[in-house]
Write a protein that holds these residues in place. Structure first.
Motif, short mmCIF file in Angstrom:
data_model
loop_
_atom_site.label_atom_id
_atom_site.label_comp_id
_atom_site.label_asym_id
_atom_site.label_seq_id
_atom_site.Cartn_x
_atom_site.Cartn_y
_atom_site.Cartn_z
N ALA A 154 74.97 66.04 116.24
CA ALA A 154 75.28 67.46 116.38
C ALA A 154 74.67 68.02 117.66
O ALA A 154 75.32 68.78 118.39
CB ALA A 154 74.79 68.24 115.16
N ALA A 155 73.43 67.65 117.95
CA ALA A 155 72.77 68.13 119.17
C ALA A 155 73.54 67.67 120.41
O ALA A 155 73.70 68.44 121.37
CB ALA A 155 71.33 67.63 119.22
N GLU A 156 74.02 66.44 120.39
CA GLU A 156 74.80 65.93 121.52
C GLU A 156 76.12 66.69 121.66
O GLU A 156 76.47 67.14 122.75
CB GLU A 156 75.08 64.43 121.33
CG GLU A 156 73.86 63.57 121.46
CD GLU A 156 74.06 62.13 121.01
OE1 GLU A 156 73.20 61.31 121.33
OE2 GLU A 156 75.08 61.83 120.34
N GLN A 157 76.84 66.84 120.56
CA GLN A 157 78.15 67.50 120.59
C GLN A 157 78.04 68.97 120.98
O GLN A 157 78.91 69.50 121.67
CB GLN A 157 78.85 67.36 119.24
CG GLN A 157 79.27 65.95 118.94
CD GLN A 157 79.75 65.76 117.50
OE1 GLN A 157 79.59 66.63 116.65
NE2 GLN A 157 80.32 64.59 117.23
N LEU A 158 76.97 69.62 120.54
CA LEU A 158 76.78 71.04 120.82
C LEU A 158 76.08 71.29 122.15
O LEU A 158 75.91 72.44 122.56
CB LEU A 158 75.97 71.70 119.69
CG LEU A 158 76.64 71.70 118.32
CD1 LEU A 158 75.63 72.02 117.23
CD2 LEU A 158 77.79 72.69 118.31
N GLU A 159 75.66 70.19 122.80
CA GLU A 159 74.87 70.30 124.03
C GLU A 159 73.68 71.24 123.80
O GLU A 159 73.42 72.17 124.56
CB GLU A 159 75.75 70.75 125.20
CG GLU A 159 76.85 69.76 125.51
CD GLU A 159 77.75 70.18 126.66
OE1 GLU A 159 77.53 71.27 127.25
OE2 GLU A 159 78.68 69.42 126.99
N ALA A 160 72.95 70.96 122.73
CA ALA A 160 71.81 71.78 122.32
C ALA A 160 70.70 71.76 123.36
O ALA A 160 70.48 70.76 124.03
CB ALA A 160 71.28 71.29 120.97
N ASP A 161 70.01 72.88 123.45
CA ASP A 161 68.85 72.98 124.33
C ASP A 161 67.56 72.64 123.59
O ASP A 161 66.55 72.33 124.21
CB ASP A 161 68.74 74.40 124.89
CG ASP A 161 69.90 74.74 125.80
OD1 ASP A 161 70.27 73.89 126.63
OD2 ASP A 161 70.45 75.85 125.67
#
Length: 148
Positions: free
Chosen positions: A99-106
């Motif tokens: 999810a962090a990768e797909q959302l380009e999370a900070d």
């Protein structure tokens, strides 16, 4: 922001609110991961309490995860950024990293000491796996010890 339905994950959300500047945060995505192979249901300590001795009900991992997401999201009401709730299915660490990768999370925020399959086996290793694999910084919020 990941929740496993534990009180610690709600405390982690509150820690995020305490230090993050809502003027600089566009969106908070709250993720709950339902593990279809889990021997126990989604460990939701945040939803409505069931009466002791009540007739057994069919447990729904998704319903428990939704209830936990709603409680954590409600804690962000009026804070400012857009709040998005997501339920994913699979291995908690892998799905949170994905999810962090797909959302380009900070930033990824997780609690340490939650109530997955086992305090030490699941969440301790889940937080550790996320720290080692996430594409961004990870904030691991430890439970605050209260003095007696």
């Amino acid at each position: 922001m990941a929740t496993d339905g534990s009180k610690q994950s709600l405390a982690a959300a509150r820690q995020l609110r305490a230090f993050a500047d809502p003027q600089k945060v566009d969106e908070v995505v709250i993720v709950a991961v339902v593990s279809p192979r889990a021997a126990v249901p989604f460990a939701n300590e945040l939803g409505p309490r069931r009466k002791a001795g009540a007739a057994p009900v069919e447990l729904s991992f998704r319903a428990e995860a939704t209830a936990a997401l709603d409680v954590v999201a409600a804690d962000f009401d009026g804070w400012g950024p857009t709040i998005v709730k997501k339920i994913r299915s699979g291995s908690p660490a892998a799905e949170i990293v994905r999810a962090a990768e797909q959302l380009e999370a900070d930033l990824v925020v997780v609690a340490s000491g939650g109530k997955g399959l086992s305090d030490t086996i699941l969440l301790g290793s889940t937080a550790q796996r996320i720290q080692h694999s996430a594409p961004c910084p990870v904030l691991v919020c430890r439970p605050v010890k209260r003095s007696r």
